[in-house]
Every structure is written in C-alpha cells, then in structure tokens.
Design a protein around this motif. Structure first.
Motif, PDB file in Angstrom:
ATOM      1  N   TRP A 502       0.854  -1.188   0.000  1.00 28.47           N
ATOM      2  CA  TRP A 502       0.000   0.000   0.000  1.00 28.47           C
ATOM      3  C   TRP A 502       0.893   1.242   0.000  1.00 28.47           C
ATOM      4  O   TRP A 502       1.728   1.430   0.881  1.00 28.47           O
ATOM      5  CB  TRP A 502      -0.907   0.006   1.232  1.00 28.47           C
ATOM      6  CG  TRP A 502      -1.936  -1.091   1.201  1.00 28.47           C
ATOM      7  CD1 TRP A 502      -1.710  -2.423   1.346  1.00 28.47           C
ATOM      8  CD2 TRP A 502      -3.345  -0.941   0.998  1.00 28.47           C
ATOM      9  NE1 TRP A 502      -2.889  -3.121   1.257  1.00 28.47           N
ATOM     10  CE2 TRP A 502      -3.907  -2.235   1.046  1.00 28.47           C
ATOM     11  CE3 TRP A 502      -4.172   0.156   0.798  1.00 28.47           C
ATOM     12  CZ2 TRP A 502      -5.267  -2.457   0.893  1.00 28.47           C
ATOM     13  CZ3 TRP A 502      -5.546  -0.068   0.653  1.00 28.47           C
ATOM     14  CH2 TRP A 502      -6.076  -1.358   0.692  1.00 28.47           C
ATOM     15  N   PRO A 503       0.726   2.144  -1.002  1.00 32.85           N
ATOM     16  CA  PRO A 503       1.629   3.282  -1.147  1.00 32.85           C
ATOM     17  C   PRO A 503       1.253   4.466  -0.252  1.00 32.85           C
ATOM     18  O   PRO A 503       0.142   4.540   0.296  1.00 32.85           O
ATOM     19  CB  PRO A 503       1.463   3.658  -2.625  1.00 32.85           C
ATOM     20  CG  PRO A 503       0.048   3.279  -2.937  1.00 32.85           C
ATOM     21  CD  PRO A 503      -0.234   2.038  -2.117  1.00 32.85           C
ATOM     22  N   ARG A 504       2.163   5.394  -0.146  1.00 31.91           N
ATOM     23  CA  ARG A 504       1.981   6.586   0.679  1.00 31.91           C
ATOM     24  C   ARG A 504       0.767   7.407   0.236  1.00 31.91           C
ATOM     25  O   ARG A 504       0.124   8.078   1.053  1.00 31.91           O
ATOM     26  CB  ARG A 504       3.247   7.436   0.622  1.00 31.91           C
ATOM     27  CG  ARG A 504       3.328   8.551   1.630  1.00 31.91           C
ATOM     28  CD  ARG A 504       4.724   9.095   1.728  1.00 31.91           C
ATOM     29  NE  ARG A 504       5.657   8.078   2.187  1.00 31.91           N
ATOM     30  CZ  ARG A 504       5.856   7.776   3.476  1.00 31.91           C
ATOM     31  NH1 ARG A 504       5.182   8.420   4.415  1.00 31.91           N
ATOM     32  NH2 ARG A 504       6.731   6.845   3.803  1.00 31.91           N
ATOM     33  N   THR A 505       0.437   7.345  -1.046  1.00 34.40           N
ATOM     34  CA  THR A 505      -0.716   8.078  -1.573  1.00 34.40           C
ATOM     35  C   THR A 505      -1.979   7.783  -0.786  1.00 34.40           C
ATOM     36  O   THR A 505      -2.821   8.659  -0.575  1.00 34.40           O
ATOM     37  CB  THR A 505      -0.936   7.720  -3.055  1.00 34.40           C
ATOM     38  OG1 THR A 505       0.280   7.905  -3.776  1.00 34.40           O
ATOM     39  CG2 THR A 505      -2.035   8.554  -3.676  1.00 34.40           C
ATOM     40  N   ASN A 506      -2.130   6.550  -0.339  1.00 30.32           N
ATOM     41  CA  ASN A 506      -3.349   6.156   0.373  1.00 30.32           C
ATOM     42  C   ASN A 506      -3.434   6.766   1.761  1.00 30.32           C
ATOM     43  O   ASN A 506      -4.482   6.700   2.403  1.00 30.32           O
ATOM     44  CB  ASN A 506      -3.433   4.627   0.460  1.00 30.32           C
ATOM     45  CG  ASN A 506      -3.699   3.985  -0.881  1.00 30.32           C
ATOM     46  OD1 ASN A 506      -2.934   4.176  -1.826  1.00 30.32           O
ATOM     47  ND2 ASN A 506      -4.775   3.218  -0.994  1.00 30.32           N
TER      48      ASN A 506
END
Length: 684
Positions: A502-506
């Motif tokens: 899960w990337p930082r964008t989320n």
C-alpha cells in the motif's frame, strides 16, 4: 506406491545446524568456494560440460517440449546418475535420493512405516529443527501436492508427487556447478532449496534435481571492507545461513546486520533476491539493499562474482529481481552496522470477546524435546481472575474499527523515524475480532519513543478507547543484534498469502484512506480472512549505496510503500482442483478491490500469491520487468532456472494431471504457441 531409496546410507542431515566452515581473510572466497569443477574432472562425461549462452537455442526454438521425468525416454540412465554421484566426490554424501519423511505414517509402505517416527513427526518435530534440516521437505505443502503427509489419519499411499527426484547436498561450488551442468545438458528440471520457507512452490518440483544449499553456513566479519564507493564494516554470509545463526554471529562481533524476522528463514538467497523485509527496513533498507558483492553459479555452470564493477547485470538482477532465476547464490558480502536497540510499544484491541476465565496451565511431564537440547519442567501459570477486562476489550464493533483506523493512520509517523509496525487482525466468529500491533523504533531513547507514540493514544481516547500510553523505563530498548538464539522449530503448514504494497498516496488523502480501511474491514468481516500488515518505508535514501549509485532489480513500488498488507488463510489439504479454483476466485473479490485502491503499486513476491494477476507488474514493476527479462534471456537462454511467477517463467507451465492451480506436482513443459521475444538488457 512410488518411494525411492537413498544412493547412500545417509539420506537426511538433521540435528544442530549451527556450524561454520573455515573462513578466509580479507574478503576473499570461502574455502569451499575455491573447490570448483574443472575440465579435467569432466573428462568424457559430457553431461557435466559447461554451457555457452552465446550459442544456446532460445526456449521457443526446436528442442524437447518438456523437461525429462522418471519414465520418459530422455530421463538419464541410472548409470549416469551414479556417474554424477562419483563426479561430485567429497567425504559426505553429495547425491541423495531421500524418502519423504511422511512415509513413516503409511502402513502400505512396509519398508518405511514406523508408528513411533510418525508420532514424532506429527507431535514433536515442529518443536525441533527437523523439517528445516530435511533435504526434501517444504513448509507449505499444497504446491507439492500433499502426496505424502505426516499425519496420524492417513489415506491411500505415500507417493513422491512434487518432491524432487534427486538432491545434491551442496557443500562446495563444484557440487553446484556439476548439478547445474548435468540438469542443463540432460534436460532435467532444477530447483534451489535452503530451509523450505516458501509460500509459492519454488523449492519443490516433480521430476526435478534439487540443489540444496542448506549446509553452506560459513560466516566472516570484515571490519574494514571497500567496494566501489562503500567503505566500512561488512560480513560475508554463506547461502545456507539462517536468521538465528546470523543473529548469533552479530552478538559475537557486536554488530548489526539486516536479517529476516523469522528465525529459521534463510538470511540470503530467496529472501534477499525478492527484496527481503525485516525490523530495520525503514532504517537501513531491505535485504536486497545490503548486498555489496554476490558469488553465484550461473546457468552455464560458471562461478562468477557480481558487484558494481563485475557482471553488473547480474548484480542488478540478483538484488530484488527475483529468486530461482539467474543463478545459484553461494555467498554474499553485506553491509554491517554498529549495534542498535529496538524499543517496542504494544497495542491490543478486541471486540465481543469474553473476559478471560480463571485457569491453571501445567505441562504434564518433565522431558527433552527429541533432536534438541531443550528441556522443560513442570510449571503453573498464576490464575487469571474471571471477569477481568482491559481498556482494549471493547463491546462495540464500530469503536473497535475506529481504533484500528487510528493505529494504521499513525503508521507513517513511526516509519519517519526509521521504525516499523507489525500487526494482525483475527476474525473469531460471531462478529468478534482481535487486533494486535507493535510499533518498534530503533536507536531512540525510550522516553522519546513514548513522546512519539502519545498522539496515537490521544486519538484513541477521542474515539472512545481509553488506553494509556505505557511509560517505558529508559532501559526498555531491547538489543536487536545482541541476543543469542537457538533457532527454535518450524513445521509444515498450508498458509496462503495474498499481499499488496500500500503506497503513501493512500495516507495522503483522507477519503482514499477511509476507503482503504473499509476494504480491509470487508475482507475480514465478510471474507473471514486474517489480515496481516507490516509497516515500513525502505526508500532509496534509506537504502543508500549501492542502490543510490547503480540501482537494483527491486520493484520500484517498494520505495513508496507504507504498508505490506496480506490476506491470509490456510489452504485445506485434500481439496480438489475445482475446490482450489473456487477458493482462488473467492479471494479475488477482495484482493481486486485492494488493487483498485492502489493502482500501479505491487506486491512482495515472497509473501505473495502465486496466482497473482498480472504478476509481472505486481512483483517486479512494469518498466523494470523488461530489463530483468533481458538479463534473464542473456544469462539463461535455456530457461534452466524456473519457478512460477519469476522473470521469464511465462514461457513454461506445469502440467498437472488434475489441473490443481499453481501446483508443482506435474511435468514442466513449454507453453504451446509461446514466442520468446528476445530482449536485450536496457541496463547501462
């Protein structure tokens, strides 16, 4: 029944595995790495001749459609296997033909049936190193086919199934070279195995020759090591080293080395080749980021060193570009750091779980665990008062999930100081759930860790969970690398992982974060899956040299990751192929939502799904894959090294009799109609 006896009287190496072969000084090769195959030893035995990639035919060119298997016309004659055994030489038996341990449980096998041994395998072997030290066994059984289970309730016969036919017990580079050359020249499937920690079926395969590197356990501390722009402490580690052994060497030399979290997981090899996470990933990077120099036997049988100045393409690919693909690692020189402490803050929440009853627990006997030096004596735990509830024991599900959201939302704050988080959410039925989590921070005073974590406890209080931030004593930090270990035990299970990075964008968009948490909740509440998440941030800046200078084959999605999140379940034994496909289709309903919420992100191959859709992008990154495929085609045009969902593996498939998805119990054959699009490495 299809059971094969050993060529020698010794088929299994068990017992204490903490050993160290004679080491070298100044960063040269280990002594056993200097023992190499020569043309004189090959002589007229053409099966051991070295290969030449420049004159090799591509996978899709004319040639056998499938790898040889016992009973096929191209399977090596018994005399050739015996000649291979002679060529391997050495004191300890090198070519093994071991019987699956579970044969002891089958009355239909009059030769190997032993009820006492079977009871040990079922009840006690998991407390020992037995399964880790067995040359055949893998700890995830369903890819093998589950054809010879260690169980007290047997049905049918024990058959070899997806277990390899022969095993080379590699104790020198020569053993590996001979195995690689023999397999390539005789069209035999080859696999690579250390401990058998493998969720995707890479360490087993029907009709294969297994290269077992488990006993390559040498270690050397290099207090002053220079490689390219690196100058500092380093260690050289043999390919068979396990994490617990590496931790003991750290304690001996008062250093820190990045290692797997599981004590019996191999410390290099497949763990490193796929990335390799651990408690210090946010501080110093992943396992693949630590390698400064790698010794490897390639598909042509040559023994080479890969670093920033030699065989740069291999150095790139072996660091994160996937295991069982480019060669057999024999040793790795890794970065070492000063000793460091970890301070850990726990958090536990539960909902609709009854209070703990009063009970006393007593081990029934004194004794010693077979195969170990571990003993126990009678003891009694103090009684726990009935009706006791802690602040984390909740009666409202909405409050529980709000608390889970608070904990995960706080994750980037822990990663920002080099820490990591480790958590599980367990569905217990009847709308009951537990959440356990730890946040661990390296190299920070306990008082500062308490200050760091206080905002999370403030936010928990705001959602109705009155939990107190534990006041940590100043000596609360535990030594990451100063503790000695005895290795413990492991046993075969059928855990199935489906993971996502899960990337930082989320975390940067509240609406996206809330949808992400809702998707996790749905998968647990409606799907019934266990959720496991590890928070870390292995950025390129954290990884440092050589990643910052020459890059690596690692999936770029790792560099922006906040959470490695997995849905877990146990794949039942004995289910049909149709039932297995139904289970795959069911979990896709939930993991597809995860993918939609994380476009362009990926997954960790070592804890990923072998049935992962679009695995090339998920495990390696879309742009990175073509570069890695070019290296694979240049170094291994024969397609010798194969495991599912590894680079170039789409050219081959396992043809099982029943169609069980992702099983290795079947012949390895070329995919019909496949055209090997010859690529060139774009590496400069």
């Amino acid at each position: 029944m299809h059971l094969l006896l050993a060529l020698t009287s010794v088929t299994v190496l068990v017992g204490g595995c903490f050993s160290s072969a004679a080491s070298i000084k100044g960063g040269g090769n280990f002594t056993w790495e200097t023992v190499q195959l020569t043309t004189r030893e090959i002589g007229n035995f053409t099966a051991l001749r070295f290969g030449n990639p420049y004159f090799a035919s591509d996978v899709d060119d004319d040639g056998p459609e499938c790898r040889a298997f016992p009973g096929s016309s191209d399977w090596p004659e018994e005399s050739e296997w015996k000649q291979l055994n002679v060529s391997l030489g050495g004191g300890a038996p090198a070519l093994l033909r071991p019987v699956p341990p579970g044969a002891a449980c089958y009355p239909t096998d009059s030769t190997h049936y032993n009820p006492a041994t079977c009871r040990f395998l079922v009840r006690q072997a998991g407390l020992t190193h037995f399964w880790i030290d067995d040359p055949l066994s893998v700890l995830t059984q369903w890819p093998q086919g589950g054809t010879c289970m260690a169980t007290l309730n047997v049905a049918g016969n024990c058959t070899r199934g997806g277990y390899p036919e022969y095993v080379v017990n590699a104790t020198t580079v020569k053993h590996i070279q001979a195995a690689v050359n023999f397999a390539r020249n005789k069209n035999v499937r080859v696999i690579i195995k250390n401990t058998g920690h493998d969720f995707g079926g890479r360490s087993t395969g029907f009709g294969s020759l297994s290269i077992w590197v488990h006993n390559l356990k040498s270690f050397e501390f290099l207090p002053e090591y220079e490689q390219g722009d690196y100058s500092g402490m380093a260690v050289r580690v043999g390919a068979g080293m396990e994490a617990w052994e590496l931790f003991n060497h750290m304690a001996d030399h008062n250093i820190t080395v990045i290692a797997p979290g599981g004590s019996t997981v191999g410390a290099v090899g497949g763990w490193m080749a796929a990335g390799g996470h651990g408690p210090l990933s946010s501080k110093f990077g992943l396992g693949s980021d630590q390698a400064l120099s790698i010794n490897v036997v390639t598909a042509d049988g040559r023994f080479v060193t890969a670093d920033t100045e030699n065989n740069e393409d291999l150095f790139y690919a072996l660091r994160g570009g996937g295991p069982s693909t480019y060669g057999v690692m024999t040793s790795v020189i890794m970065k070492a750091y000063p000793p460091i402490n970890l301070t850990t803050v726990p958090l536990s929440l539960s909902v609709n779980t009854p209070p703990m009853p009063t009970f006393n627990f007593t081990l029934p006997t004194n004794g010693t665990i077979p195969g170990t030096n571990t003993s126990w004596t009678n003891f009694t735990l103090p009684p726990i008062s009935p009706g006791t509830r802690t602040p984390g024991m909740l009666s409202d599900a909405e409050t529980f999930w709000k608390g889970v959201r608070v904990a995960y939302k706080f994750t980037p704050k822990v990663l920002a100081v080099g820490g990591y988080t480790y958590s599980y959410i367990y569905p217990l039925g009847n709308n009951s759930f537990t959440f356990t989590s730890t946040a661990s921070v390296p190299g920070m005073p306990a008082s500062e860790v308490s200050k760091l974590m206080q905002p999370m406890f403030d936010d928990l209080h705001k959602v109705g969970i009155n939990m107190t931030n534990p006041k940590l004593p100043e000596n609360a930090g535990g030594a990451y690398a100063g503790r000695r270990m005895n290795g413990g035990g492991d046993q075969p299970v059928n855990t199935r992982y489906r993971s996502r990075l899960w990337p930082r964008t989320n975390w940067e968009n509240d609406g996206l974060f809330n949808r992400s948490m809702a998707a996790i909740r749905t998968a647990i509440e409606k799907g019934g899956y266990t959720f496991h998440a590890i928070g870390y941030g292995p950025s390129e800046e954290v990884a440092g040299y050589p990643v910052t200078d020459v890059g690596s084959g690692l999936n770029p999605a790792w560099r922006n990751a906040v959470l490695h999140a997995s849905l877990m379940e146990v794949q039942p034994t004995g289910i049909t192929a149709a039932e297995a496909k139904e289970r795959d289709a069911r979990v896709l309903k939930y993991t597809d939502v995860f993918r939609q919420l994380t476009p362009g992100a990926g997954a960790y191959m070592n804890e990923g799904d072998p049935a992962e859709p679009n695995w090339q992008q998920a495990f390696f990154g879309e742009d990175n894959y073509d570069t890695l495929l070019g290296i694979k085609q240049d170094r291994d045009p024969w397609g010798l090294f194969w495991a599912q969902t590894t680079v170039g593996s789409e050219a081959w498939e396992v043809r099982t009799l029943d169609g069980y998805p992702c099983s290795q119990n079947g012949r390895l054959c070329k995919v019909k109609g496949w055209e090997w699009d010859r690529k060139r490495s774009t590496l400069e």
